[in-house]
Design an enzyme around this catalytic site. Structure first.
Site, short mmCIF file in Angstrom:
data_model
loop_
_atom_site.label_atom_id
_atom_site.label_comp_id
_atom_site.label_asym_id
_atom_site.label_seq_id
_atom_site.Cartn_x
_atom_site.Cartn_y
_atom_site.Cartn_z
N SER A 162 65.03 -37.97 -12.62
CA SER A 162 64.52 -39.18 -13.26
C SER A 162 64.04 -38.87 -14.66
CB SER A 162 63.35 -39.73 -12.44
OG SER A 162 62.66 -40.70 -13.19
N TYR A 217 55.44 -37.95 -8.70
CA TYR A 217 56.91 -38.05 -8.69
C TYR A 217 57.48 -37.47 -9.99
CZ TYR A 217 61.41 -40.62 -8.85
OH TYR A 217 62.74 -40.98 -8.94
P1 NDP Z 1 65.88 -44.81 -1.65
O1 NDP Z 1 64.45 -44.86 -1.29
O2 NDP Z 1 66.75 -45.99 -1.42
O3 NDP Z 1 66.58 -43.57 -0.90
C1 NDP Z 1 65.94 -42.35 -0.78
C2 NDP Z 1 66.67 -41.58 0.31
O4 NDP Z 1 66.02 -40.31 0.46
C3 NDP Z 1 66.60 -42.26 1.69
O5 NDP Z 1 67.81 -42.07 2.37
C4 NDP Z 1 65.47 -41.52 2.38
O6 NDP Z 1 65.57 -41.52 3.78
C5 NDP Z 1 65.76 -40.13 1.84
N1 NDP Z 1 64.66 -39.21 2.08
C6 NDP Z 1 63.36 -39.35 1.81
N2 NDP Z 1 62.68 -38.27 2.21
C7 NDP Z 1 63.58 -37.43 2.78
C8 NDP Z 1 63.50 -36.18 3.39
N3 NDP Z 1 62.33 -35.55 3.55
N4 NDP Z 1 64.64 -35.59 3.84
C9 NDP Z 1 65.82 -36.21 3.71
N5 NDP Z 1 65.96 -37.43 3.17
C10 NDP Z 1 64.85 -38.03 2.71
O7 NDP Z 1 65.89 -44.36 -3.18
P2 NDP Z 1 67.05 -44.21 -4.26
O8 NDP Z 1 68.38 -44.37 -3.64
O9 NDP Z 1 66.67 -45.05 -5.39
O10 NDP Z 1 66.83 -42.70 -4.67
C11 NDP Z 1 67.90 -41.77 -4.75
C12 NDP Z 1 67.59 -40.78 -5.84
O11 NDP Z 1 67.61 -41.43 -7.12
C13 NDP Z 1 66.21 -40.14 -5.73
O12 NDP Z 1 66.30 -38.77 -6.08
C14 NDP Z 1 65.39 -40.88 -6.77
O13 NDP Z 1 64.31 -40.12 -7.23
C15 NDP Z 1 66.45 -41.08 -7.85
N6 NDP Z 1 66.14 -42.12 -8.83
C16 NDP Z 1 66.10 -43.44 -8.45
C17 NDP Z 1 65.84 -44.42 -9.39
C18 NDP Z 1 65.81 -45.85 -9.05
O14 NDP Z 1 65.52 -46.67 -9.97
N7 NDP Z 1 66.10 -46.27 -7.82
C19 NDP Z 1 65.56 -44.06 -10.80
C20 NDP Z 1 65.63 -42.66 -11.07
C21 NDP Z 1 65.90 -41.75 -10.12
P3 NDP Z 1 64.69 -42.55 4.70
O15 NDP Z 1 65.49 -43.82 4.79
O16 NDP Z 1 64.61 -41.82 5.99
O17 NDP Z 1 63.38 -42.74 4.05
#
Ligand code: NDP
Length: 309
Positions: A162, A217
């Protein structure tokens, strides 16, 4: 796609149709892929014909995600449970992987958490955030390093990060100095993260020049970006490219579905970065999805990728 003539680095254009260097034997792992960007990226890579391992921390959610993709005709997807915050889960996953696959081509460290609403900045869950977004992905990466294919195409690690973790968000000059140094080491990064967690424990973090938005974060992503650079350097010229990518403000659960674009749109750009043709590949870069119509290099040497797909 046009580029600034002043750009000094080889230019990456995700809008060019990727030269297909991969086959149905090319293996990609995506973490945190039961929903959001991770799910969309698995879908995209499977559509493009790779063998994709969808991982999720919850078996039921992971299986449901795979079923949904199979219902769309995507059968080149395998599920395995992986909680990136749990070293035992990482160990089980890596041993399953090494027993069932000859080699790994692409690792996308996508899983992450944030416990804050968009306008909040609590660090109550800082330990979990750092463990899930930085320490876990690092542990997983290190455990998988011996599995990367080094014989043919360049293997790739894409750390989904991010811009909140950009160096210019750090107000403390000595921390910035450490992270910016050409001599940056993994110990230095652990030191910075340890310092932050210590200050969270003692309640002194607020005035120490850490990033101001989603601080825990942001520190986790700052560390992930720094690790990306250190690892890229370690593997320079050894057939493994390591980059970070900020997908921009994307409509997922993390943002309570607010954002400028969908997870599918972010995944198209992420897949293009992960699948760049061999001759275009870079390493140690931080790619940002920008809003302009051309790809450019920002003042701090990040690669701003055009949002025009
Ligand atoms: P979501 O919350 O939709 O997805 C996050 C995913 O990570 C879910 O599948 C969640 O699973 C999983 N997760 C959380 N903790 C764990 C763990 N301990 N082990 C394995 N899986 C885990 O978020 P995004 O799709 O938006 O995020 C994806 C990436 O993009 C992240 O790295 C985020 O930081 C990055 N990002 C997102 C932005 C945005 O605007 N959305 C902006 C910048 C970066 P569960 O369903 O079980 O919680």
């Amino acid at each position: 796609m046009r580029f600034k003539e002043t750009d000094q680095l080889p230019i990456i254009s995700p809008s060019l149709s990727p030269t297909r260097w991969w086959s149905e034997e090319t293996v990609a792992i995506v973490t945190g892929a039961n929903k959001g960007i991770g799910f969309a990226l698995v879908k995209r890579m499977a559509e493009l014909g790779l063998k994709v391992i969808l991982t999720a921390r919850d078996i039921e959610r992971g299986c449901k995600a795979v079923e949904a993709l199979r219902a769309q005709g995507l059968h080149n997807i395998t599920f395995f449970c992986l909680d990136v915050s749990d070293p035992c889960s990482i160990k089980t996953f890596v041993s399953w992987f090494s027993e069932n696959f000859v080699a790994l081509d692409i690792l996308v460290n996508n899983a992450a958490v944030s416990f804050n609403e968009i306008n909040e900045n609590s660090v109550e869950h800082a330990d979990t955030v750092i463990r899930t977004n930085f320490k876990g992905p690092k542990l997983l990466t290190e455990a998988l390093l011996p599995m990367f294919r080094t014989s043919s195409a360049i293997s790739r690690i894409l750390n989904v990060s991010s811009r909140l973790g950009s160096l210019n968000k750090v107000g403390n000059p000595s921390i910035r100095e450490v992270l910016r140094s050409e001599k940056l080491s993994e110990d230095d990064i652990e030191g910075v993260v340890g310092l932050f967690l210590e200050q969270v424990k003692t309640g002194t973090w607020k005035t120490r020049g850490w990033p101001e938005l989603w601080t825990d974060y942001a520190v986790s992503k700052l560390a992930l970006n720094a690790y990306t650079r250190v690892l890229a350097k370690r593997y320079e010229g050894r057939g493994l490219s390591v980059n970070s990518f900020c997908p921009g403000f994307t409509q997922t659960s993390m943002t309570r579905c607010k954002g400028d674009h969908t997870a599918d749109e972010a995944a198209i750009v992420a897949a293009r970065l992960a699948l760049l043709p061999q001759e275009k590949i870079q390493s140690g870069k931080f790619f940002l999805w920008g809003s302009g119509s051309s790809t450019s290099i920002s003042s701090n040497n990040n690669v701003v990728v055009s949002s025009k797909l």
